[in-house]
Design a protein around this motif. Structure first.
Motif, PDB file in Angstrom:
ATOM      1  N   GLN A  81       0.862  -1.178   0.000  1.00 42.03           N
ATOM      2  CA  GLN A  81       0.000   0.000   0.000  1.00 42.03           C
ATOM      3  C   GLN A  81       0.897   1.225   0.000  1.00 42.03           C
ATOM      4  N   MET A  82       0.734   2.060  -1.010  1.00 39.99           N
ATOM      5  CA  MET A  82       1.586   3.242  -1.153  1.00 39.99           C
ATOM      6  C   MET A  82       0.725   4.495  -1.079  1.00 39.99           C
ATOM      7  N   ASN A  83       0.972   5.315  -0.081  1.00 37.14           N
ATOM      8  CA  ASN A  83       0.239   6.562   0.111  1.00 37.14           C
ATOM      9  C   ASN A  83       1.183   7.753  -0.034  1.00 37.14           C
ATOM     10  N   SER A  84       0.597   8.919  -0.210  1.00 40.31           N
ATOM     11  CA  SER A  84       1.374  10.166  -0.319  1.00 40.31           C
ATOM     12  C   SER A  84       2.515  10.009  -1.317  1.00 40.31           C
ATOM     13  N   LEU A  85       2.188   9.487  -2.463  1.00 40.66           N
ATOM     14  CA  LEU A  85       3.220   9.218  -3.465  1.00 40.66           C
ATOM     15  C   LEU A  85       3.869  10.497  -3.962  1.00 40.66           C
TER      16      LEU A  85
END
Length: 122
Positions: A81-85
């Motif tokens: 899960q990748m946030n604030s890319l």
């Protein structure tokens, strides 16, 4: 034969989110540590996140607090899960696996998928 197949890559704007998946087959899933690596154009491949057989995790400093690695043992799927890319997260993302404990400790995973592309625009 061990096979890893990544999916979920794509193009997003800075600040967006993506979830990568890696389906594993041909291995005793609970006996392998699993990880995500990435390679940006013109740069060396780098480790992003790893989850060990005991469930412990570790992250590269650049993604700590923004990315979360997890796995579904029942379905043999690894997630990222990748946030604030950020644009700096752009690259080809690879799933990897390893069943040799010493190699896992060193982050030296030797079974690889084909990768999925992540592009983050500013």
């Amino acid at each position: 034969q061990v096979k890893l197949v990544e999916s979920g890559g794509g193009s997003v704007q800075s600040g967006g989110s993506l979830t990568l998946s890696c389906e594993a087959s041909g291995l005793t899933y609970n006996s392998y540590c699993m990880g995500w690596f990435r390679q940006a154009p013109g740069k060396d491949r780098e480790g992003v996140a790893q989850i060990n057989t005991d469930g412990t995790t570790r992250y590269a400093g650049a993604v700590k607090g923004r990315f979360t690695v997890s796995k579904d043992n029942a379905e043999n799927i690894l997630y990222l899960q990748m946030n604030s890319l950020e644009p700096e997260d752009t690259g080809m993302y690879y799933c990897a696996a390893e069943d040799f404990a010493v190699s896992c400790e060193r982050g030296f995973l030797q079974v690889w998928g084909q990768g999925t592309q992540v592009t983050v625009s500013s």
